[in-house]
Motif scaffolding. Sequence first.
Motif, PDB file in Angstrom:
ATOM      1  N   HIS A 272       1.168  -1.178   0.050  1.00  0.00           N
ATOM      2  CA  HIS A 272      -0.180   0.289  -0.253  1.00  0.00           C
ATOM      3  C   HIS A 272       1.122   1.291  -0.515  1.00  0.00           C
ATOM      4  N   VAL A 273       2.002   1.557   0.976  1.00  0.00           N
ATOM      5  CA  VAL A 273       2.587   2.001   0.653  1.00  0.00           C
ATOM      6  C   VAL A 273       3.014   2.535  -0.144  1.00  0.00           C
ATOM      7  N   ARG A 274       3.756   1.748  -1.111  1.00  0.00           N
ATOM      8  CA  ARG A 274       4.645   2.100  -2.435  1.00  0.00           C
ATOM      9  C   ARG A 274       3.081   2.533  -3.294  1.00  0.00           C
ATOM     10  N   VAL A 275       2.492   1.972  -3.705  1.00  0.00           N
ATOM     11  CA  VAL A 275       1.245   2.459  -4.329  1.00  0.00           C
ATOM     12  C   VAL A 275       1.026   3.573  -3.510  1.00  0.00           C
ATOM     13  N   MET A 276       0.817   4.069  -2.772  1.00  0.00           N
ATOM     14  CA  MET A 276       0.658   5.179  -2.516  1.00  0.00           C
ATOM     15  C   MET A 276       2.031   7.011  -3.162  1.00  0.00           C
ATOM     16  N   CYS A 277       3.399   6.273  -3.361  1.00  0.00           N
ATOM     17  CA  CYS A 277       4.268   6.799  -3.244  1.00  0.00           C
ATOM     18  C   CYS A 277       4.034   6.820  -4.893  1.00  0.00           C
ATOM     19  N   GLY A 278       3.590   5.716  -5.539  1.00  0.00           N
ATOM     20  CA  GLY A 278       3.750   6.239  -6.953  1.00  0.00           C
ATOM     21  C   GLY A 278       3.618   4.891  -7.805  1.00  0.00           C
ATOM     22  N   LEU A 279       4.876   3.727  -6.786  1.00  0.00           N
ATOM     23  CA  LEU A 279       4.947   2.459  -7.344  1.00  0.00           C
ATOM     24  C   LEU A 279       4.503   1.899  -7.694  1.00  0.00           C
ATOM     25  N   ASP A 280       4.336   0.429  -7.979  1.00  0.00           N
ATOM     26  CA  ASP A 280       4.116  -0.645  -8.301  1.00  0.00           C
ATOM     27  C   ASP A 280       3.982  -2.011  -6.993  1.00  0.00           C
ATOM     28  N   PRO A 281       2.945  -1.953  -6.491  1.00  0.00           N
ATOM     29  CA  PRO A 281       2.278  -3.171  -5.225  1.00  0.00           C
ATOM     30  C   PRO A 281       3.802  -3.997  -5.543  1.00  0.00           C
ATOM     31  N   GLU A 282       4.335  -4.022  -4.752  1.00  0.00           N
ATOM     32  CA  GLU A 282       5.058  -5.358  -3.757  1.00  0.00           C
ATOM     33  C   GLU A 282       5.383  -6.046  -4.901  1.00  0.00           C
ATOM     34  N   HIS A 283       6.035  -6.718  -5.450  1.00  0.00           N
ATOM     35  CA  HIS A 283       6.716  -8.087  -5.894  1.00  0.00           C
ATOM     36  C   HIS A 283       6.832  -9.184  -5.248  1.00  0.00           C
ATOM     37  N   ARG A 294       7.350   8.833  -3.657  1.00  0.00           N
ATOM     38  CA  ARG A 294       7.673  10.457  -3.139  1.00  0.00           C
ATOM     39  C   ARG A 294       6.041  10.503  -3.159  1.00  0.00           C
ATOM     40  N   MET A 295       6.073  11.090  -1.848  1.00  0.00           N
ATOM     41  CA  MET A 295       4.187  10.595  -1.934  1.00  0.00           C
ATOM     42  C   MET A 295       3.581  12.527  -0.859  1.00  0.00           C
ATOM     43  N   PHE A 296       2.746  12.959  -1.224  1.00  0.00           N
ATOM     44  CA  PHE A 296       2.147  14.430  -0.164  1.00  0.00           C
ATOM     45  C   PHE A 296       1.564  13.403   1.178  1.00  0.00           C
ATOM     46  N   PHE A 297       1.416  13.687   2.033  1.00  0.00           N
ATOM     47  CA  PHE A 297       0.960  13.402   3.556  1.00  0.00           C
ATOM     48  C   PHE A 297      -0.081  14.766   3.995  1.00  0.00           C
ATOM     49  N   GLY A 301      -4.501  18.259   9.636  1.00  0.00           N
ATOM     50  CA  GLY A 301      -3.874  20.071   9.812  1.00  0.00           C
ATOM     51  C   GLY A 301      -2.079  19.496   9.224  1.00  0.00           C
ATOM     52  N   MET A 302      -1.381  18.486   9.326  1.00  0.00           N
ATOM     53  CA  MET A 302      -0.203  18.567   9.412  1.00  0.00           C
ATOM     54  C   MET A 302      -0.047  18.290   7.775  1.00  0.00           C
ATOM     55  N   ASP A 303       1.434  18.372   6.686  1.00  0.00           N
ATOM     56  CA  ASP A 303       1.403  18.827   5.858  1.00  0.00           C
ATOM     57  C   ASP A 303       3.117  18.009   5.360  1.00  0.00           C
ATOM     58  N   ALA A 304       3.642  16.939   5.270  1.00  0.00           N
ATOM     59  CA  ALA A 304       4.504  16.741   5.434  1.00  0.00           C
ATOM     60  C   ALA A 304       4.831  15.798   4.056  1.00  0.00           C
ATOM     61  N   ASP A 305       5.915  15.660   3.370  1.00  0.00           N
ATOM     62  CA  ASP A 305       6.600  15.572   1.866  1.00  0.00           C
ATOM     63  C   ASP A 305       7.281  13.576   2.435  1.00  0.00           C
ATOM     64  N   LEU A 306       7.043  13.225   1.812  1.00  0.00           N
ATOM     65  CA  LEU A 306       7.533  11.301   2.574  1.00  0.00           C
ATOM     66  C   LEU A 306       7.928  11.696   1.579  1.00  0.00           C
ATOM     67  N   ARG A 307       9.154  10.458   1.451  1.00  0.00           N
ATOM     68  CA  ARG A 307      10.506   9.803  -0.143  1.00  0.00           C
ATOM     69  C   ARG A 307      10.374   8.508   0.731  1.00  0.00           C
ATOM     70  N   LEU A 308      10.041   7.981   0.301  1.00  0.00           N
ATOM     71  CA  LEU A 308      10.037   5.881   0.380  1.00  0.00           C
ATOM     72  C   LEU A 308      11.433   5.418  -0.412  1.00  0.00           C
ATOM     73  N   SER A 309      11.920   4.793   0.302  1.00  0.00           N
ATOM     74  CA  SER A 309      13.201   3.454  -0.570  1.00  0.00           C
ATOM     75  C   SER A 309      13.147   2.229   0.296  1.00  0.00           C
ATOM     76  N   THR A 310      12.488   0.923  -1.261  1.00  0.00           N
ATOM     77  CA  THR A 310      11.830   0.039  -0.737  1.00  0.00           C
ATOM     78  C   THR A 310      14.077  -0.322  -1.113  1.00  0.00           C
ATOM     79  N   PHE A 311      14.078  -1.920  -0.455  1.00  0.00           N
ATOM     80  CA  PHE A 311      14.954  -2.772  -1.049  1.00  0.00           C
ATOM     81  C   PHE A 311      14.343  -4.127  -0.398  1.00  0.00           C
ATOM     82  N   PRO A 312      14.795  -4.722  -1.291  1.00  0.00           N
ATOM     83  CA  PRO A 312      14.001  -6.234  -1.179  1.00  0.00           C
ATOM     84  C   PRO A 312      14.710  -7.307  -0.577  1.00  0.00           C
ATOM     85  N   THR A 313      14.418  -7.976   0.304  1.00  0.00           N
ATOM     86  CA  THR A 313      14.811  -8.633   1.707  1.00  0.00           C
ATOM     87  C   THR A 313      14.087 -10.304   1.414  1.00  0.00           C
ATOM     88  N   SER A 314      14.828 -11.453   1.911  1.00  0.00           N
ATOM     89  CA  SER A 314      14.182 -12.446   1.914  1.00  0.00           C
ATOM     90  C   SER A 314      13.093 -13.132   2.445  1.00  0.00           C
TER      91      SER A 314
END
Length: 611
Positions: A272-283, A294-297, A301-314
Motif C-alpha cells: 500500500h505504501v508503494r502504491v501511495m508513492c507512485g510505485l507498483d505493488p510489492e513484487h 515520493r508522496m505528499f501526506f 492539519g499536518m503537511d509532510a513530504d514523504l520520501r520512500l526507499s525500498t529494498f528487497p529482503t528474504s
Amino acid sequence: MPSLSVYWNRCEGDTWGELYAVDLNDPHFDRLEGVYMVWLGGGKPTMICAGAGVIRDELIRRQNDPAITAMRDKPMLVSWAKVDAVSRPGVERWLLENLRPLIAQPVPGSVAVEVNLPGHPGQAQANTAAPPRQIFEDLTRATPAPSAVRASGSKTFEQLAAPSATMRASSIDTETRRLPLQPLLLEIVKKHTEAPKSNGGFFGGGSKPKVDDEQLVIDVVQMVLREAAKLKASDVHMEPIDHYLRIRFRVDGILEEVLHVPNGMNLRIVSHVRVMCGLDPEHGIGTSHPEDGRMFFMQDGMDADLRLSTFPTSYGDKAVLRLIPRSTKLPDIKDIGLPPGTLDDLFQLISRTQGMFIVTGPTGCGKSTTLYTILQSLNSPMRNIVTLEDPIEKKIPGINQGMIQPKANFGFAEGLRAILRQDPNVIMVGEIRDLETAEIAVSASLTGHMIFTTLHTNSAVGAITRLFDMGVEPFLIASALTAVSAQRLVRRICPSCIQPHQATPAEASEIESRAERAGIATPKSLLSNLKHGTGCSACRRTGYQGRTILFEYLPITPGMRQMIIKKSSMEDLRSAALREGMEPLVSEGFRKANEGITSIAEVFRIVDAAD
C-alpha cells in the motif's frame, strides 16, 4: 473399511481458520504431523486440496502453491487433524477419493481409512473399535479443550494484534511501553471487524469474522504516519521479519520499535505504501529490486513530504519513509546552538562574495539543515542563490533549487556546469562525490562565487585530506577553500526529568583519556556539573528530548594554506588547527555536558574517540 475418529482443529471462538491467516509459528505446530484439508467457504463449500505430513511444512507449501495463490481473493478455510504415521496414508486416500479436490494430486496406495469430516463440535465420535494407538486423547473430545483451543494456530484479528492473553498484566504493560502503537492497532482492528454473516464451514460451523482489508490497511498506515509525525520522527522503517512486520521510528537519531503487525493478519502494508508513492505493488520475493518514490501526506492539519526507499529482503520489501514536515520552519542561524565565537566567525564567512565552505559529518548529522539555515540568512532580492541537491529536502521561497536526475545523466558535475551559466552569486552543491564535481566547485569558487557543499568525513581536517585523495591539486584547495566544519547532533537532556549525575570511575577515566588524545583541557567543573535524565512520560522514558549541535569550525588561515600546499598529513594538519584555536568536537561535547545541555554518555556515544 477401517475407520478413525479425529478432531479437526478450529480457531478460538469456534471458527475455521483462513489459509493465509494461520500463524504457522505457533508452538502448536511444533512436531505436529497428521492430515489437513483446504476448502472454499460459503453456502456450497468446495474442497480445494487435502494431504498428509508435517502440518506446518504442508501448509507453507500450499500457501505458496501458484494454483492456490490464484484464488487468494476467495475465502479459503483450513483445518488439520493429528493422525499417527500408520493411519495417515489411508486417511489421505479416503479424503482424496471421497471429496475429489479441485487440485489433482497422487492418491496413496494404502488401504483407505474412513474418518469423520469437519463440522460442528460434537459430530466427531470416538471410534472405540480402533486400535488404541490410533486414538489420541486430544483428538476424541466432543468439544475442544482449553489447551486445544489455545493450540489452534489460527487466531482472530484482535488476538493477532493484541499481546498474548496468557501474559501477566505487568508483562502487558511492559510490552505496551515497548510497542506503544500496539494498542492503537488493536482499536483499529476492533472497529473494522464485523460479526460472522454465514457459516462458511465445510459441513457447517462458524467462519472467521470478515474484515474490510483495504480500508483496514489504509487506517493502519495513516495511524503509523500520524503517530510518527506526533513524535517528530525523521524516518519510519517497515521491515518484514520472520512472522511479522516490524515498524520502527527514528526519533532524535535513535531507532525505536513501536509496532508489530503479525503476518497472520495478511495486511499488505508495504504494498500500500508503494502504491501511495507512485510505485507498483510489492513484487514477489526474488523478483523485486530497490526503488524510490515520493508522496505528499496531509492529515489533522499536518503537511509532510514523504520520501520512500525500498529494498528487497528474504522476507519481502523493506520500506523506509523519510518524513519532511512542511510546517517545520528552519531555525535562525543564531538559534542552532553555536558558541558565540564560532557564530561570529560564521557570520564573517557567509558575508563573503567568494570562497568555499564545506560542512562534513556522517549521514543524519544535520549537514543539510545547517546549509539551509545559512542560505536562508543570505536570501535576498540582491542575490541569485542556486542549489543542486539529491533530493530537495526543504523548499525555501526565493531560492532556485534543482535536483540531480541520474537517469537523465544529469549529475552534480553536469548540474554545476549549468548553474555557472545562470549568473549565480551563491551556489549550494548537495555533496561532492567525485573529482570532476570537486574541480568544478573549486573553479567556481576561484571565479567569484560563494560555494557551500558537504563531504562525508569524520572531522573538519578530514575534508582537506579527502580532497587530496580525490586528486584535487593542493594549490587549488589552498586558494579556493575558506573554511571547513564538522558537526554532530546530540540529544538534549529532558528538562522534565533532569537530575545531577555522579560520574562513575569509568566515565571519569574516559573523559581524561579522550581529552589527552584530543590535546585539550577538560572544564575544571565538568565532573561536578554532569546531568542526566531519569526518564518520564514527556520524553517516553528515554531521558532525552530534542537535539542540539556539536560544531567543529576550521578557518583556512595563511598558516593552514601553506600546510595544504605542502600536502601535509592529517596529523600535522590537525595539530596546526589546534594551535590556531580550533575547538574539536569532543571539546564542544564536554562544554555542553558541563552546561547540563547533554549527558556525558551521549557525548561518548556520538563523538568517536578518534574525532
